[in-house]
Scaffold this motif. Structure first.
Motif, PDB file in Angstrom:
ATOM      1  N   THR A 189     119.905  14.982  24.899  1.00 25.52           N
ATOM      2  CA  THR A 189     121.082  15.780  24.559  1.00 25.52           C
ATOM      3  C   THR A 189     120.701  16.943  23.646  1.00 25.52           C
ATOM      4  OG1 THR A 189     122.569  13.882  24.788  1.00 25.52           O
ATOM      5  CG2 THR A 189     123.345  15.721  23.446  1.00 25.52           C
TER       6      THR A 189
ATOM      7  N   LEU B  51     129.946  16.481  32.620  1.00 30.15           N
ATOM      8  CA  LEU B  51     130.552  17.724  32.155  1.00 30.15           C
ATOM      9  C   LEU B  51     131.901  17.461  31.498  1.00 30.15           C
ATOM     10  CD1 LEU B  51     129.708  20.007  35.211  1.00 30.15           C
ATOM     11  CD2 LEU B  51     128.764  20.225  32.902  1.00 30.15           C
TER      12      LEU B  51
ATOM     13  N   PRO C 143     124.745  17.451  29.680  1.00 25.62           N
ATOM     14  CA  PRO C 143     125.400  18.757  29.661  1.00 25.62           C
ATOM     15  C   PRO C 143     124.720  19.722  28.699  1.00 25.62           C
ATOM     16  CG  PRO C 143     126.752  17.099  28.572  1.00 25.62           C
ATOM     17  CD  PRO C 143     125.600  16.378  29.186  1.00 25.62           C
TER      18      PRO C 143
ATOM     19  N   ARG D 260     132.560  24.587  25.949  1.00 24.70           N
ATOM     20  CA  ARG D 260     132.475  24.004  27.286  1.00 24.70           C
ATOM     21  C   ARG D 260     131.028  24.047  27.769  1.00 24.70           C
ATOM     22  NH1 ARG D 260     137.718  23.683  28.983  1.00 24.70           N
ATOM     23  NH2 ARG D 260     139.168  25.023  27.845  1.00 24.70           N
ATOM     24  N   PRO D 261     130.585  23.059  28.542  1.00 21.99           N
ATOM     25  CA  PRO D 261     129.208  23.057  29.041  1.00 21.99           C
ATOM     26  C   PRO D 261     128.902  24.288  29.885  1.00 21.99           C
ATOM     27  CG  PRO D 261     130.194  20.887  29.300  1.00 21.99           C
ATOM     28  CD  PRO D 261     131.298  21.814  28.894  1.00 21.99           C
TER      29      PRO D 261
ATOM     30  N   THR E 101     121.198  26.160  25.741  1.00 16.95           N
ATOM     31  CA  THR E 101     122.512  26.759  25.974  1.00 16.95           C
ATOM     32  C   THR E 101     122.455  28.278  26.090  1.00 16.95           C
ATOM     33  OG1 THR E 101     123.559  24.934  24.777  1.00 16.95           O
ATOM     34  CG2 THR E 101     124.872  26.913  25.129  1.00 16.95           C
TER      35      THR E 101
ATOM     36  N   ASN F  81     125.303  22.525  26.302  1.00 16.04           N
ATOM     37  CA  ASN F  81     126.384  23.199  25.574  1.00 16.04           C
ATOM     38  C   ASN F  81     126.178  23.106  24.067  1.00 16.04           C
ATOM     39  OD1 ASN F  81     127.114  20.285  25.768  1.00 16.04           O
ATOM     40  ND2 ASN F  81     128.898  20.934  24.598  1.00 16.04           N
TER      41      ASN F  81
ATOM     42  N   ARG G 254     131.293  15.551  28.290  1.00 13.11           N
ATOM     43  CA  ARG G 254     130.408  16.340  27.425  1.00 13.11           C
ATOM     44  C   ARG G 254     129.383  15.455  26.704  1.00 13.11           C
ATOM     45  NH1 ARG G 254     135.398  18.122  26.610  1.00 13.11           N
ATOM     46  NH2 ARG G 254     135.610  17.333  24.486  1.00 13.11           N
ATOM     47  N   ARG G 255     128.765  14.565  27.484  1.00 14.45           N
ATOM     48  CA  ARG G 255     127.717  13.693  26.940  1.00 14.45           C
ATOM     49  C   ARG G 255     126.758  13.314  28.069  1.00 14.45           C
ATOM     50  NH1 ARG G 255     128.170   8.302  28.141  1.00 14.45           N
ATOM     51  NH2 ARG G 255     130.087   7.631  29.163  1.00 14.45           N
TER      52      ARG G 255
END
Length: 205
Positions: free
Chosen positions: A115, A51, A84, A91-92, A122, A86, A54-55
């Motif tokens: 990913t 988180l 994550p 933000r996730p 999302t 997102n 972000r990956r």
């Protein structure tokens, strides 16, 4: 889509107040199962890392023997991957978690693929974890006004309803959101806004 990558179990969870709310899960080759009652679970260190960075992050734990004979797939399985959920720059909203029963190395193209899958989820995760989701349109309006600090008479005047109806709507909002006081609505809305706010360049650096 998940059948295209190696995994024996998956879980989709939304992020709320620093914890994960399980929205759906299932075995690798089985049909998705949406829990009748959504479980809330704490974030593992690896989940926090995914988180924060972000990956997608994958790891193979050294110890894979369940403590006390009780298996926790997220902690005990040889390979776990966190991706994550997102949109770019936001933000996730949650995590897509994959587990493999044996040691497995995810290639870069696998991580990119997972990913991309997580990103498509999302909107669903954001809507599913929206704390205002149980509210009707009128109740949402009341919640926003409570968040601005308005009293029941002020809300009644703003919505052109009598004071009794305003108080009933306020009571309904608090009951559905499981809050004790009207002042707590502002904190809930602030947390909701922070989850959908763009990440500043300073924070990204």
């Amino acid at each position: 889509a998940l059948a295209m990558v190696r995994q024996d179990r998956w879980q989709l969870a939304g992020l709320r107040s620093g914890r994960l709310v399980v929205l759906a899960e299932g075995p690798g080759e089985g049909k998705a199962v949406e829990p009748a009652e959504r479980r809330v679970q704490e974030l593992t260190p690896l989940a926090r890392r995914a988180l924060f960075e972000r990956r997608a992050v994958s790891i193979s734990p050294i110890h894979t023997t369940p403590a006390g004979g009780i298996e926790d797939w997220e902690l005990d399985w040889p390979t776990i991957l966190y991706a994550p959920v997102n949109d770019p720059g936001l933000r996730p909203a949650g995590l897509l978690i994959l587990g493999v029963r044996e040691p497995h190395w995810y290639e870069e193209e696998d991580l990119n693929y997972i990913t991309a899958i997580a990103a498509t989820l999302t909107a669903f995760v954001t809507a599913a974890t929206d704390p205002l989701r149980p509210l009707t349109r009128s109740e949402r309006m009341v919640a926003y006004l409570l968040g601005e600090g308005l009293s029941s008479p002020e809300i009644g005047r703003a919505l052109r309803i009598d004071r009794t109806e305003a108080q009933q709507l306020i009571g309904s909002v608090l009951r559905k959101l499981r809050l004790r006081a009207a002042g707590e609505v502002a904190d809930l809305l602030e947390d909701r806004r922070s989850r959908t706010a763009p990440i500043s360049l300073a924070a990204a650096d």
